[in-house]
Write an enzyme that holds these catalytic residues in place. Structure first.
Site, mmCIF file in Angstrom:
data_model
loop_
_atom_site.group_PDB
_atom_site.id
_atom_site.type_symbol
_atom_site.label_atom_id
_atom_site.label_comp_id
_atom_site.label_asym_id
_atom_site.label_seq_id
_atom_site.Cartn_x
_atom_site.Cartn_y
_atom_site.Cartn_z
ATOM 1 N N LYS A 126 -13.450 -3.660 1.210
ATOM 2 C CA LYS A 126 -14.255 -2.449 0.954
ATOM 3 C C LYS A 126 -15.765 -2.700 1.009
ATOM 4 O O LYS A 126 -16.520 -1.817 1.416
ATOM 5 C CB LYS A 126 -13.904 -1.859 -0.405
ATOM 6 C CG LYS A 126 -12.569 -1.118 -0.429
ATOM 7 C CD LYS A 126 -12.374 -0.502 -1.804
ATOM 8 C CE LYS A 126 -11.180 0.412 -1.835
ATOM 9 N NZ LYS A 126 -11.119 1.180 -3.098
ATOM 10 N N THR B 255 -9.071 -1.074 2.345
ATOM 11 C CA THR B 255 -8.779 -1.412 0.956
ATOM 12 C C THR B 255 -9.032 -2.890 0.703
ATOM 13 O O THR B 255 -9.623 -3.585 1.550
ATOM 14 C CB THR B 255 -7.350 -0.928 0.586
ATOM 15 O OG1 THR B 255 -7.164 -1.099 -0.814
ATOM 16 C CG2 THR B 255 -6.266 -1.671 1.358
ATOM 17 N N ALA C 223 -14.322 -0.965 -8.821
ATOM 18 C CA ALA C 223 -13.790 0.329 -9.257
ATOM 19 C C ALA C 223 -14.711 0.952 -10.303
ATOM 20 O O ALA C 223 -14.966 2.162 -10.286
ATOM 21 C CB ALA C 223 -12.383 0.163 -9.818
ATOM 22 N N SER D 195 0.838 -1.208 0.000
ATOM 23 C CA SER D 195 0.000 0.000 0.000
ATOM 24 C C SER D 195 0.872 1.258 0.000
ATOM 25 O O SER D 195 1.855 1.355 0.744
ATOM 26 C CB SER D 195 -0.908 0.012 1.230
ATOM 27 O OG SER D 195 -1.556 1.275 1.316
ATOM 28 N N ARG D 196 0.498 2.219 -0.805
ATOM 29 C CA ARG D 196 1.200 3.505 -0.845
ATOM 30 C C ARG D 196 0.595 4.484 0.162
ATOM 31 O O ARG D 196 1.105 5.598 0.328
ATOM 32 C CB ARG D 196 1.126 4.121 -2.250
ATOM 33 C CG ARG D 196 1.611 3.230 -3.381
ATOM 34 C CD ARG D 196 2.972 2.641 -3.162
ATOM 35 N NE ARG D 196 3.948 3.658 -2.843
ATOM 36 C CZ ARG D 196 5.186 3.422 -2.450
ATOM 37 N NH1 ARG D 196 5.599 2.175 -2.305
ATOM 38 N NH2 ARG D 196 6.008 4.407 -2.188
ATOM 39 N N GLY E 148 -14.619 -2.481 -17.911
ATOM 40 C CA GLY E 148 -14.595 -3.173 -16.620
ATOM 41 C C GLY E 148 -15.890 -2.961 -15.869
ATOM 42 O O GLY E 148 -16.592 -1.956 -16.073
ATOM 43 N N ALA E 149 -16.238 -3.936 -15.003
ATOM 44 C CA ALA E 149 -17.512 -3.854 -14.273
ATOM 45 C C ALA E 149 -17.351 -4.334 -12.835
ATOM 46 O O ALA E 149 -18.285 -4.862 -12.242
ATOM 47 C CB ALA E 149 -18.581 -4.664 -15.004
ATOM 48 N N ILE F 227 -7.349 3.519 -14.161
ATOM 49 C CA ILE F 227 -7.358 3.358 -12.707
ATOM 50 C C ILE F 227 -6.026 2.767 -12.236
ATOM 51 O O ILE F 227 -5.563 3.026 -11.136
ATOM 52 C CB ILE F 227 -8.511 2.397 -12.312
ATOM 53 C CG1 ILE F 227 -9.860 3.005 -12.657
ATOM 54 C CG2 ILE F 227 -8.465 2.004 -10.847
ATOM 55 C CD1 ILE F 227 -10.176 4.243 -11.899
ATOM 56 N N ASP G 36 -13.645 7.323 -3.254
ATOM 57 C CA ASP G 36 -13.069 6.961 -4.561
ATOM 58 C C ASP G 36 -13.723 7.753 -5.698
ATOM 59 O O ASP G 36 -13.051 8.164 -6.640
ATOM 60 C CB ASP G 36 -13.247 5.465 -4.837
ATOM 61 C CG ASP G 36 -12.288 4.610 -4.023
ATOM 62 O OD1 ASP G 36 -11.190 5.086 -3.682
ATOM 63 O OD2 ASP G 36 -12.646 3.451 -3.723
ATOM 64 N N GLY H 142 -3.428 7.076 -13.234
ATOM 65 C CA GLY H 142 -4.301 6.692 -12.126
ATOM 66 C C GLY H 142 -3.798 7.101 -10.753
ATOM 67 O O GLY H 142 -4.550 7.041 -9.770
HETATM 68 P P1 ATR Z 1 -11.991 -3.887 -8.890
HETATM 69 O O1 ATR Z 1 -12.710 -3.832 -7.586
HETATM 70 O O2 ATR Z 1 -10.603 -3.327 -8.855
HETATM 71 O O3 ATR Z 1 -12.777 -3.305 -10.007
HETATM 72 P P2 ATR Z 1 -12.672 -6.600 -9.618
HETATM 73 O O4 ATR Z 1 -14.005 -6.452 -9.013
HETATM 74 O O5 ATR Z 1 -11.881 -7.840 -9.379
HETATM 75 O O6 ATR Z 1 -11.704 -5.439 -9.166
HETATM 76 O O7 ATR Z 1 -12.803 -6.343 -11.196
HETATM 77 C C1 ATR Z 1 -11.743 -6.556 -12.074
HETATM 78 C C2 ATR Z 1 -12.146 -6.106 -13.468
HETATM 79 O O8 ATR Z 1 -11.072 -6.395 -14.361
HETATM 80 C C3 ATR Z 1 -13.362 -6.837 -14.001
HETATM 81 O O9 ATR Z 1 -14.070 -5.959 -14.859
HETATM 82 C C4 ATR Z 1 -12.721 -7.986 -14.791
HETATM 83 O O10 ATR Z 1 -13.537 -8.529 -15.784
HETATM 84 P P3 ATR Z 1 -14.529 -9.770 -15.431
HETATM 85 O O11 ATR Z 1 -15.729 -9.168 -14.757
HETATM 86 O O12 ATR Z 1 -14.835 -10.366 -16.745
HETATM 87 O O13 ATR Z 1 -13.749 -10.690 -14.518
HETATM 88 C C5 ATR Z 1 -11.546 -7.254 -15.395
HETATM 89 N N1 ATR Z 1 -10.495 -8.183 -15.840
HETATM 90 C C6 ATR Z 1 -9.588 -8.818 -15.059
HETATM 91 N N2 ATR Z 1 -8.786 -9.594 -15.824
HETATM 92 C C7 ATR Z 1 -9.208 -9.453 -17.112
HETATM 93 C C8 ATR Z 1 -8.777 -9.979 -18.369
HETATM 94 N N3 ATR Z 1 -7.734 -10.822 -18.469
HETATM 95 N N4 ATR Z 1 -9.442 -9.593 -19.486
HETATM 96 C C9 ATR Z 1 -10.495 -8.729 -19.413
HETATM 97 N N5 ATR Z 1 -10.932 -8.186 -18.245
HETATM 98 C C10 ATR Z 1 -10.293 -8.540 -17.115
#
Ligand code: ATR
Length: 281
Positions: free
Chosen positions: A70, A66, A136, A19-20, A132-133, A221, A107, A244
């Site tokens: 969270k 973190t 974050a 952690s930073r 991404g979903a 991010i 955040d 980020g």
């Molecule tokens: P955070 O809380 O940081 O957003 P997370 O909930 O683990 O972390 O989400 C990671 C994100 O990175 C997700 O959108 C994930 O896609 P999936 O929902 O399909 O898992 C995405 N991600 C991680 N590795 C990936 C990869 N190799 N290719 C595409 N998306 C990836």
């Protein structure tokens, strides 16, 4: 006159060694001459409830929370602010005068403050592409929606996860298939990567940026490395980029102010302190 009370805060995570945040808050504590400390707290997932109780027992002013705590910490606080509840996660705990613990999420604030300060970006009326979903992405989308963005195109490798996330926001969040992530860039004002792709040790994000308008801001991010392959590719195309790290710095401002009573400044000296070697190495 008696000395001001010593104020204590920290960051709970598992693992926590990388952690930073201790370097970040440590820089501000020294800079503002505050009688206090900010410490890394390694808290295993099955000890989170005890650790939160411990914060109360030890009289902490509060703490950051973190990965992976969270979401879980929301239920352990006495109350959560509405923004944290909507995001479904908290990153900051604040002990109130009466001893109760209040959960906040900074955040979303940090994400927008970074874009505003680094690139004068205003979300009002904008169309945004989000990759991404995960957690974050949820914070980023809530921030953009609250700041007046009008359309969000959301692509995630696992489409169903994007659909569940989009459901909470109605038609302004449009789910796009992961294979169409390049085509969805046409006409957007901002591109945000919230996936782990591009992080040290992870594969790069593969995306053709050709459809992206040339004035479109690109941000990530991920901040290790500071210039991810996505940001490097955007820069080569002539697009403005924001890394980020600024989000990490800005999300820390409200917590520091609440715990230590000074609204701190995000500047180059802070960035340098946070990019230095981790404390204790
Ligand atoms: P955070 O809380 O940081 O957003 P997370 O909930 O683990 O972390 O989400 C990671 C994100 O990175 C997700 O959108 C994930 O896609 P999936 O929902 O399909 O898992 C995405 N991600 C991680 N590795 C990936 C990869 N190799 N290719 C595409 N998306 C990836």
């Amino acid at each position: 006159m008696s000395a001001p009370a010593f104020r204590l805060a920290g960051v709970m995570g598992w693992p926590i060694g990388h952690s930073r945040s201790p370097a970040l808050y440590g820089h501000w504590l020294a800079r503002y001459g505050i009688h206090g400390a900010y410490v890394p707290l390694a808290v295993a997932p099955d000890r989170l409830a005890q650790a939160v109780e411990g914060l109360r027992a030890l009289g902490f002013a509060g703490a950051n929370v973190t990965v992976p705590h969270k979401e879980a910490v929301l239920a352990l606080a006495d109350e959560a602010d509405p923004l944290a509840s909507r995001i479904g996660a908290a990153n900051t705990l604040l002990r109130r005068q009466d001893g109760s613990l209040h959960a906040m999420n900074t955040d979303a604030y940090g994400f927008l403050a970074n874009l505003e300060e680094s690139a004068s970006f205003q979300a009002t009326g904008r169309t945004v592409a989000v990759l991404g979903a995960g957690g974050a992405a949820r914070a980023v989308i809530v921030a953009l929606v609250d700041a007046g963005a009008v359309r969000i195109r959301l692509a995630n490798r696992t489409r169903g996860r994007a659909e569940s996330l989009a459901d909470a926001f109605g038609p302004m969040v449009e789910v796009v298939d992961w294979r169409e992530r390049s085509a969805m860039l046409d006409g957007v004002d901002l591109l945000v990567n919230t996936t782990a792709l591009g992080l040290e040790g992870q594969p790069p994000l593969e995306i053709d940026l050709a459809p992206l308008p040339e004035a479109t801001l690109v941000t990530d991010i991920v901040y290790a490395p500071l210039e991810t392959p996505l940001l490097a590719a955007a820069r080569r195309q002539g697009n403005p980029v924001v890394d980020g790290l600024g989000m990490l710095l800005h999300q820390a401002v409200p917590g520091f102010e609440a715990w230590f009573g000074v609204r701190p400044t995000v500047d180059a000296a802070l960035r340098a302190a946070v990019l230095g070697p981790p404390a204790g190495r």
